[in-house]
Write a protein that holds these residues in place. Structure first.
Motif, PDB file in Angstrom:
ATOM      1  N   PHE A 149      12.871  38.464  65.296  1.00  0.00           N
ATOM      2  CA  PHE A 149      13.004  37.914  63.947  1.00  0.00           C
ATOM      3  C   PHE A 149      11.629  37.729  63.311  1.00  0.00           C
ATOM      4  CE2 PHE A 149      13.135  34.116  61.205  1.00  0.00           C
ATOM      5  CZ  PHE A 149      14.076  34.515  60.273  1.00  0.00           C
ATOM      6  N   VAL A 150      10.720  37.079  64.013  1.00  0.00           N
ATOM      7  CA  VAL A 150       9.382  36.800  63.475  1.00  0.00           C
ATOM      8  C   VAL A 150       8.612  38.100  63.256  1.00  0.00           C
ATOM      9  CG1 VAL A 150       7.150  35.701  63.963  1.00  0.00           C
ATOM     10  CG2 VAL A 150       9.285  34.462  64.394  1.00  0.00           C
ATOM     11  N   ARG A 151       8.725  39.045  64.180  1.00  0.00           N
ATOM     12  CA  ARG A 151       8.026  40.316  64.042  1.00  0.00           C
ATOM     13  C   ARG A 151       8.477  41.053  62.786  1.00  0.00           C
ATOM     14  NH1 ARG A 151       8.649  45.726  65.173  1.00  0.00           N
ATOM     15  NH2 ARG A 151       6.743  46.806  65.746  1.00  0.00           N
ATOM     16  N   ASP A 152       9.781  41.132  62.574  1.00  0.00           N
ATOM     17  CA  ASP A 152      10.309  41.825  61.399  1.00  0.00           C
ATOM     18  C   ASP A 152       9.875  41.132  60.110  1.00  0.00           C
ATOM     19  OD1 ASP A 152      12.439  43.792  60.204  1.00  0.00           O
ATOM     20  OD2 ASP A 152      12.886  41.821  59.334  1.00  0.00           O
ATOM     21  N   ARG A 153       9.942  39.810  60.089  1.00  0.00           N
ATOM     22  CA  ARG A 153       9.639  39.081  58.859  1.00  0.00           C
ATOM     23  C   ARG A 153       8.148  39.098  58.537  1.00  0.00           C
ATOM     24  NH1 ARG A 153      14.488  39.611  60.226  1.00  0.00           N
ATOM     25  NH2 ARG A 153      16.107  38.468  59.135  1.00  0.00           N
ATOM     26  N   THR A 154       7.284  39.127  59.556  1.00  0.00           N
ATOM     27  CA  THR A 154       5.847  39.234  59.269  1.00  0.00           C
ATOM     28  C   THR A 154       5.506  40.644  58.778  1.00  0.00           C
ATOM     29  OG1 THR A 154       5.365  39.663  61.610  1.00  0.00           O
ATOM     30  CG2 THR A 154       5.105  37.393  60.821  1.00  0.00           C
ATOM     31  N   ARG A 155       6.220  41.650  59.244  1.00  0.00           N
ATOM     32  CA  ARG A 155       6.029  43.009  58.714  1.00  0.00           C
ATOM     33  C   ARG A 155       6.394  43.040  57.235  1.00  0.00           C
ATOM     34  NH1 ARG A 155       8.814  47.653  62.083  1.00  0.00           N
ATOM     35  NH2 ARG A 155       7.402  48.935  60.859  1.00  0.00           N
ATOM     36  N   SER A 156       7.434  42.321  56.878  1.00  0.00           N
ATOM     37  CA  SER A 156       7.859  42.255  55.484  1.00  0.00           C
ATOM     38  C   SER A 156       6.800  41.578  54.610  1.00  0.00           C
ATOM     39  CB  SER A 156       9.189  41.502  55.386  1.00  0.00           C
ATOM     40  OG  SER A 156       9.564  41.346  54.051  1.00  0.00           O
ATOM     41  N   ILE A 157       6.160  40.556  55.157  1.00  0.00           N
ATOM     42  CA  ILE A 157       5.079  39.880  54.420  1.00  0.00           C
ATOM     43  C   ILE A 157       3.942  40.867  54.159  1.00  0.00           C
ATOM     44  CG2 ILE A 157       3.258  38.122  54.609  1.00  0.00           C
ATOM     45  CD1 ILE A 157       5.361  36.388  56.113  1.00  0.00           C
ATOM     46  N   ARG A 158       3.530  41.597  55.186  1.00  0.00           N
ATOM     47  CA  ARG A 158       2.463  42.590  55.013  1.00  0.00           C
ATOM     48  C   ARG A 158       2.877  43.666  54.008  1.00  0.00           C
ATOM     49  NH1 ARG A 158       2.502  41.896  60.552  1.00  0.00           N
ATOM     50  NH2 ARG A 158       3.419  43.943  60.937  1.00  0.00           N
ATOM     51  N   GLN A 159       4.140  44.054  54.055  1.00  0.00           N
ATOM     52  CA  GLN A 159       4.640  45.070  53.143  1.00  0.00           C
ATOM     53  C   GLN A 159       4.557  44.602  51.686  1.00  0.00           C
ATOM     54  OE1 GLN A 159       8.897  46.016  53.360  1.00  0.00           O
ATOM     55  NE2 GLN A 159       8.324  48.179  53.385  1.00  0.00           N
TER      56      GLN A 159
END
Length: 174
Positions: A149-159
């Protein structure tokens, strides 16, 4: 291999299937949101604020969303039942707006560009990262149940930072 079911059982299953895929209030609201987004996209293109044809002619897009997850995405994911356990009210499948975080979306040909209301503001991105660290990870310090969950959501922040071409100290801090 076909199952032999009694006719009344078969009818009951068909009724359940019809109910599951019927035009519920959530589906009606979501379809309305899809139509409104298409109109918004067209209006932005007519104003020249949004250009899908040329990167040279395109203007910089700035996010306007001040929520961790845009309303459209939250509605869509709730309707499609694609919410993580960390994002729902306990014991339900309903999205908790205070816990729902935008997911990472792989860019691909044919996907529409995000609208300004789909992109979070820089301050919101930092607040979202703080939430992930101070609330989600803090509840599971082993990261066993929240790593994906955290990995996916931090990727979204970078995106979101990348799409808006934000390259400053806020990006480094996040």
């Amino acid at each position: 291999m076909a199952f032999n079911r009694a006719p009344d059982e078969e009818e009951r299953l068909k009724a359940l299937r019809r109910e599951r895929f019927s035009n519920t209030e959530g589906e009606k609201r979501f379809k309305q949101m899809v139509e409104e987004r298409a109109q918004r996209r067209q209006k932005l293109m007519e104003q020249g604020t949004f250009n899908q044809s040329s990167l040279v002619e395109a203007r910089k897009i700035a996010g306007t969303c001040t929520l961790m997850c845009p309303v459209f995405e939250r509605e869509e994911r709730e309707l499609k039942k694609s919410l993580a356990l960390q994002e729902v009210y306990p014991g339900t499948r309903q999205a908790d707006p205070a816990k729902t975080v935008k997911t990472f979306h792989r860019s691909a040909a044919g996907n529409e560009e995000p609208l300004p209301e789909d992109l979070r503001t820089p301050d919101t991105l930092i607040q979202t990262l703080d939430y992930l660290i101070n609330s989600v990870i803090a509840q599971d310090q082993t990261l066993q149940s929240c790593h994906g969950f955290v990995r996916d959501r931090t990727r979204s922040i970078r995106q979101d930072f990348t799409i808006q071409n934000i390259r400053d100290l806020r990006t480094v801090a996040a």
